[in-house]
Scaffold this motif. Structure first.
Motif, PDB file in Angstrom:
ATOM      1  N   SER A  13       0.832  -1.209   0.000  1.00  0.00           N
ATOM      2  CA  SER A  13       0.000   0.000   0.000  1.00  0.00           C
ATOM      3  C   SER A  13       0.864   1.255   0.000  1.00  0.00           C
ATOM      4  N   LEU A  14       0.539   2.176  -0.905  1.00  0.00           N
ATOM      5  CA  LEU A  14       1.250   3.450  -1.015  1.00  0.00           C
ATOM      6  C   LEU A  14       0.251   4.605  -0.881  1.00  0.00           C
ATOM      7  N   PRO A  15       0.729   5.789  -0.555  1.00  0.00           N
ATOM      8  CA  PRO A  15      -0.177   6.937  -0.474  1.00  0.00           C
ATOM      9  C   PRO A  15      -0.880   7.183  -1.805  1.00  0.00           C
ATOM     10  N   ALA A  16      -2.080   7.687  -1.750  1.00  0.00           N
ATOM     11  CA  ALA A  16      -2.860   7.981  -2.957  1.00  0.00           C
ATOM     12  C   ALA A  16      -2.069   8.896  -3.888  1.00  0.00           C
ATOM     13  N   GLY A  17      -2.062   8.576  -5.177  1.00  0.00           N
ATOM     14  CA  GLY A  17      -1.383   9.414  -6.154  1.00  0.00           C
ATOM     15  C   GLY A  17       0.086   9.111  -6.324  1.00  0.00           C
ATOM     16  N   HIS A  18       0.628   8.130  -5.585  1.00  0.00           N
ATOM     17  CA  HIS A  18       2.040   7.778  -5.749  1.00  0.00           C
ATOM     18  C   HIS A  18       2.279   7.280  -7.160  1.00  0.00           C
ATOM     19  N   ARG A  19       3.399   7.654  -7.759  1.00  0.00           N
ATOM     20  CA  ARG A  19       3.635   7.343  -9.176  1.00  0.00           C
ATOM     21  C   ARG A  19       4.075   5.912  -9.431  1.00  0.00           C
ATOM     22  N   PHE A  20       4.383   5.161  -8.395  1.00  0.00           N
ATOM     23  CA  PHE A  20       4.815   3.785  -8.610  1.00  0.00           C
ATOM     24  C   PHE A  20       3.592   2.885  -8.756  1.00  0.00           C
ATOM     25  N   PRO A  21       3.496   2.117  -9.854  1.00  0.00           N
ATOM     26  CA  PRO A  21       2.297   1.309 -10.132  1.00  0.00           C
ATOM     27  C   PRO A  21       2.303  -0.032  -9.389  1.00  0.00           C
ATOM     28  N   MET A  22       2.164   0.027  -8.080  1.00  0.00           N
ATOM     29  CA  MET A  22       2.282  -1.168  -7.252  1.00  0.00           C
ATOM     30  C   MET A  22       1.255  -2.251  -7.613  1.00  0.00           C
ATOM     31  N   GLU A  23       0.110  -1.834  -8.166  1.00  0.00           N
ATOM     32  CA  GLU A  23      -0.947  -2.804  -8.468  1.00  0.00           C
ATOM     33  C   GLU A  23      -0.539  -3.813  -9.543  1.00  0.00           C
ATOM     34  N   LYS A  24       0.514  -3.506 -10.304  1.00  0.00           N
ATOM     35  CA  LYS A  24       0.918  -4.442 -11.368  1.00  0.00           C
ATOM     36  C   LYS A  24       1.343  -5.784 -10.800  1.00  0.00           C
TER      37      LYS A  24
END
Length: 300
Positions: A13-24
């Motif tokens: 989980s990252l802060p909203a709007g973080h540029r890293f696409p963790m969901e991939k």
């Protein structure tokens, strides 16, 4: 069988709007299962490795600052993620995924990690979304176990593998090859054993020509027992953090060529996915999925 490291901890989980696409990291295995490229049996869950495998590469003081969350603010900021125990555990599991995938590659010719490619992690510091250098850890693990002697790291992420270059700068047993964007991060490059810096908007044809003129010669010269392939898809023209001009098909042709060369030369290869930052998550997942599809087609 193609063995692939994956753990739910990979999606952090990252802060909203973080540029890293963790969901991939969640969507990619789902896609591979949905389309039938892989089955549940292809995946294995990494664990917590012995610390000795990590400190064989990384400075113990840096590693213990990481796991105790005692890094100074400047060092923590350079990593690019909010530092937490869960984040560090994620990185440790990724490293174990690469260690175990390396052993599977020796058995089956190839193995992969859904995450990894953390090539901006140096001996004593992390930066740019990287804290522990998974392929460096895997390489030293194989060597210390006496499983291989000479290793070739083929880093085709759009960004130079600066951490990997620093780690192995005085080590002739690991040859580091990085082909990356000339005017992209990191703006102060390290010195790999072989660096090829590409101009902005380099297209499929120019890229593949360079790769085909380079990789077979490298393999012939270095005679590696094992190859690590960092197959970042941030070389695609749509990528927000890359400046090259490859199409998805060009990126797929790149992967096909590398894997075919490994198979042709009977050199085991372990693949870490690396970066991918196109605005549409479907583009990222499809480009990464191509590498896994090719691995199945070429090897199994």
């Amino acid at each position: 069988m193609l063995k692939i490291a994956y753990h739910p901890i990979y999606k952090h989980s990252l802060p909203a709007g973080h540029r890293f696409p963790m969901e991939k990291y969640e969507l990619l295995p789902q896609q591979l299962l949905y389309e039938g490229t892989c089955k549940d049996i292809n995946f294995f869950e990494p664990e917590q490795p012995n610390d000795k495998y990590i400190v064989a590469i990384h400075d113990p003081e840096y590693y213990y600052d990481l796991i105790n969350i005692t890094l100074n603010q400047r060092a923590a900021r350079k990593i690019g993620f909010p530092l937490s125990r869960a984040l560090v555990q994620r990185e440790i599991h990724i490293a174990d995924g690469t260690i175990k995938a390396s052993e599977f590659a020796l058995q089956h010719g190839i193995a992969m990690n859904i995450a990894g490619g953390t090539h901006h992690a140096f001996t004593n510091r992390g930066e740019a979304f990287c804290m522990l250098n998974d392929q460096a850890i895997g390489a030293r693990y194989l060597q210390n176990k006496g499983l291989v002697k000479k290793i070739l790291i083929v880093d085709l992420d759009v960004h130079q593998g600066n951490g990997t270059a620093e780690i192995f700068q005085n080590d002739d047993s690991v040859f580091t090859f990085s082909m990356h964007g000339k005017s992209n991060y990191p703006f102060k490059k390290e010195v790999s054993d072989l660096d090829i810096a590409l101009e902005n908007d380099t297209d499929d044809s120019a890229y593949l020509k360079l790769l085909k003129n380079t990789l077979p010669k490298l393999i012939a010269q270095q005679q590696p027992d094992f190859i690590y392939y960092l197959c970042g898809v941030d070389v695609i023209k749509t990528d927000k953090l890359g400046k090259l001009g490859l199409t998805i098909e060009g990126c797929k042709s790149r992967d096909r060529y590398v894997l075919e060369q490994c198979k042709l030369n009977q050199i085991p290869v372990m693949c870490s996915t690396g970066g991918g930052y196109s605005p549409d998550i479907k583009t990222i997942v499809n480009a990464h999925a191509n590498t896994f599809r090719l691995a199945q087609d070429i090897y199994f």
